[in-house]
Design an enzyme around this catalytic site. Sequence first.
Site, PDB file in Angstrom:
ATOM      1  N   GLY A  86      13.468  59.737  97.395  1.00  0.00           N
ATOM      2  CA  GLY A  86      12.719  60.112  98.597  1.00  0.00           C
ATOM      3  C   GLY A  86      13.200  61.433  99.150  1.00  0.00           C
ATOM      4  N   GLY A  88      15.184  63.522 100.968  1.00  0.00           N
ATOM      5  CA  GLY A  88      16.451  63.385 101.678  1.00  0.00           C
ATOM      6  C   GLY A  88      16.790  64.594 102.528  1.00  0.00           C
ATOM      7  N   ARG A  89      16.073  65.670 102.297  1.00  0.00           N
ATOM      8  CA  ARG A  89      16.332  66.866 103.101  1.00  0.00           C
ATOM      9  C   ARG A  89      15.074  67.714 103.242  1.00  0.00           C
ATOM     10  NH1 ARG A  89      18.911  71.209  99.041  1.00  0.00           N
ATOM     11  NH2 ARG A  89      18.133  70.307  97.127  1.00  0.00           N
ATOM     12  N   LYS A 109      12.200  72.531 103.522  1.00  0.00           N
ATOM     13  CA  LYS A 109      13.266  72.009 102.654  1.00  0.00           C
ATOM     14  C   LYS A 109      14.606  72.432 103.243  1.00  0.00           C
ATOM     15  CE  LYS A 109      14.508  71.992  97.718  1.00  0.00           C
ATOM     16  NZ  LYS A 109      14.126  72.512  96.404  1.00  0.00           N
ATOM     17  N   ASP A 121      23.702  65.676 103.505  1.00  0.00           N
ATOM     18  CA  ASP A 121      23.646  66.203 104.868  1.00  0.00           C
ATOM     19  C   ASP A 121      22.240  66.650 105.272  1.00  0.00           C
ATOM     20  OD1 ASP A 121      23.334  68.460 103.339  1.00  0.00           O
ATOM     21  OD2 ASP A 121      25.097  69.521 104.105  1.00  0.00           O
ATOM     22  N   GLY A 122      21.297  66.560 104.337  1.00  0.00           N
ATOM     23  CA  GLY A 122      19.928  66.946 104.676  1.00  0.00           C
ATOM     24  C   GLY A 122      19.706  68.446 104.734  1.00  0.00           C
ATOM     25  N   ASP A 244      11.528  62.484  89.125  1.00  0.00           N
ATOM     26  CA  ASP A 244      11.213  62.796  90.525  1.00  0.00           C
ATOM     27  C   ASP A 244      10.955  64.295  90.705  1.00  0.00           C
ATOM     28  OD1 ASP A 244      14.132  62.852  89.997  1.00  0.00           O
ATOM     29  OD2 ASP A 244      14.237  63.665  92.010  1.00  0.00           O
ATOM     30  N   ASP A 254      10.733  71.777  92.417  1.00  0.00           N
ATOM     31  CA  ASP A 254      12.157  71.496  92.599  1.00  0.00           C
ATOM     32  C   ASP A 254      13.044  72.416  91.763  1.00  0.00           C
ATOM     33  OD1 ASP A 254      12.065  69.795  94.655  1.00  0.00           O
ATOM     34  OD2 ASP A 254      12.623  67.982  93.582  1.00  0.00           O
TER      35      ASP A 254
HETATM   36  P1  AMP Z   1      16.994  67.234  93.774  1.00  0.00           P
HETATM   37  O1  AMP Z   1      18.093  67.225  92.762  1.00  0.00           O
HETATM   38  O2  AMP Z   1      17.031  68.416  94.706  1.00  0.00           O
HETATM   39  O3  AMP Z   1      15.660  67.026  93.172  1.00  0.00           O
HETATM   40  O4  AMP Z   1      17.274  65.994  94.712  1.00  0.00           O
HETATM   41  C1  AMP Z   1      17.428  64.666  94.254  1.00  0.00           C
HETATM   42  C2  AMP Z   1      17.476  63.721  95.439  1.00  0.00           C
HETATM   43  O5  AMP Z   1      18.592  63.999  96.263  1.00  0.00           O
HETATM   44  C3  AMP Z   1      16.265  63.809  96.350  1.00  0.00           C
HETATM   45  O6  AMP Z   1      15.999  62.527  96.856  1.00  0.00           O
HETATM   46  C4  AMP Z   1      16.735  64.734  97.431  1.00  0.00           C
HETATM   47  O7  AMP Z   1      16.017  64.577  98.616  1.00  0.00           O
HETATM   48  C5  AMP Z   1      18.190  64.312  97.578  1.00  0.00           C
HETATM   49  N1  AMP Z   1      19.035  65.382  98.125  1.00  0.00           N
HETATM   50  C6  AMP Z   1      19.385  66.525  97.485  1.00  0.00           C
HETATM   51  N2  AMP Z   1      20.194  67.282  98.272  1.00  0.00           N
HETATM   52  C7  AMP Z   1      20.337  66.607  99.434  1.00  0.00           C
HETATM   53  C8  AMP Z   1      21.054  66.859 100.656  1.00  0.00           C
HETATM   54  N3  AMP Z   1      21.759  67.971 100.838  1.00  0.00           N
HETATM   55  N4  AMP Z   1      20.958  65.944 101.619  1.00  0.00           N
HETATM   56  C9  AMP Z   1      20.244  64.805 101.447  1.00  0.00           C
HETATM   57  N5  AMP Z   1      19.566  64.504 100.352  1.00  0.00           N
HETATM   58  C10 AMP Z   1      19.597  65.400  99.335  1.00  0.00           C
HETATM   59 MG    MG Z   2      13.912  66.518  93.456  1.00  0.00          MG
END
Ligand code: AMP
Ligand code: MG
EC number: 2.7.7.-
Length: 472
Positions: A86, A88-89, A109, A121-122, A244, A254
Amino acid sequence: MTIAIPFDNSYARLPGGFYTAQAPQPVRAPRLVAFNTDLARLLGIAPGEVEEMAQVFAGNAVPQGAEPLAQLYSGHQFGNYNPQLGDGRAILLGEVLGSDGIRRDIQLKGAGRTPYSRGGDGRAWLGPVLREYVVSEAMAAFGIPTTRALAAVETGETVRRESALPGAVLTRVAQSHLRVGTFQVFAARGEIAYLKRLTDYAIARHYPETQGSMGLLAAVRDAQARLIAAWMGVGFIHGVMNTDNSSIAGETIDYGPCAFMDTYHPDTVYSSIDRYGRYAYSNQPDIAVWNLAQLATALIQQAEDKEAAVEEATEIVHAMPALLEREWLRVFAAKIGISAPRETDKPLVTDLLTRMAREQADFTNTFRTLGSDRARDHFTDPVAYDSWAADWRQRITQEAAPEAVMRSINPAFIPRNHRIEQMIAAAVEGDYTLFQRLNTVLARPYEDQPDHFDLTRPPTTSEIVPATFCGT
Ligand code: AMP
Ligand code: MG
């Protein structure tokens, strides 16, 4: 002047189980560092005062008509199923209908924590935000389907990674943020009503000419095959082709530890987290098939007659390798000046690539200079080029306009990784000159721009960037 975004939201009308309403979390001192006026025009967005735009694109002020939310999805990360990911940030502000009639998401983002943040940390730091800005806009200029970058804001806060780094927020624009993982989450939970609803939504939004879940599967297959072949053609390595990060609309999405190859080698990997080379350059077509199989597995769950659905889905997925092969040959034949390839052209392409790999030729510059005196200089042993070129010259005597075909598909400029790293290092010190210059030059990647010849150069030994790090 007040910024006006003509929101027309559809995702927020879907059932509550699809997302969580979530406002972005304000930041201390937002500063607008980039705004994409051409894209804003396409989206029908009237820009406002700079200060106001900084507030909006940092998430400090929620614009009129926005319905901020975080989307739910799951996915396979490096082959392992993670039942809940989902946003997350990332926060979806809403959608707009562009002047081209296409509906697009506007998403922040790095906008703060959400219920899907898990340990994170979002937030995002400036480096990956600027990398995604430059690389996604270059991808668009190549004519390759991609999410776009509308704005970048520095937050005036630091984020903690290996060290304390400047925080930033990217405004990302996408035809949608539907992923293979969006289907997987409902399928895995047995939420079949939601799965059906999502299928209908995806068809209506992206493939209105198709019907049914298997029609959707075939449409996604075709879009993904075209996309991956186009990536291969510009030497792009996504780096994290998890399900994802696999878009239903068939866009590049992404951007994390992605990079474009300098020296050609099929096994090239940049991502520091891809230790086994799962997402190496030449593995990308196979991974796209694997990801499509995961989508098929999810979609099948809604079928009345499971056995029949399995059979149909299997056929659709099994047709993908041949499709990828065909798209790949179309791209690479064009790269050597052949507009309607025959099966016999394939060995000519692979022979060149084999020699390039062996003789450490720069991928972009070799194709860009094919046929000129300069091409052979990219090979450690120039004779390796000469003997290939003799066969090639023979073949293209049968082509009407090989030069024009090559120049429209072989860019002069790519966002080279060492330049991206230099650009980030300068921006951290407050110097955005290289960021601006890269954006300007990469907006016209197929044009020779002699004043910017230095940007066509591969890295020197000391400039080589061995790895890129995850976009977090
Ligand atoms: P990504 O590798 O950027 O595709 O992210 C994979 C998952 O990790 C997704 O659910 C993102 O929303 C979550 N995510 C990545 N970086 C962060 C962050 N700094 N804080 C919270 N969630 C994150
Ligand atoms: Mg992603």
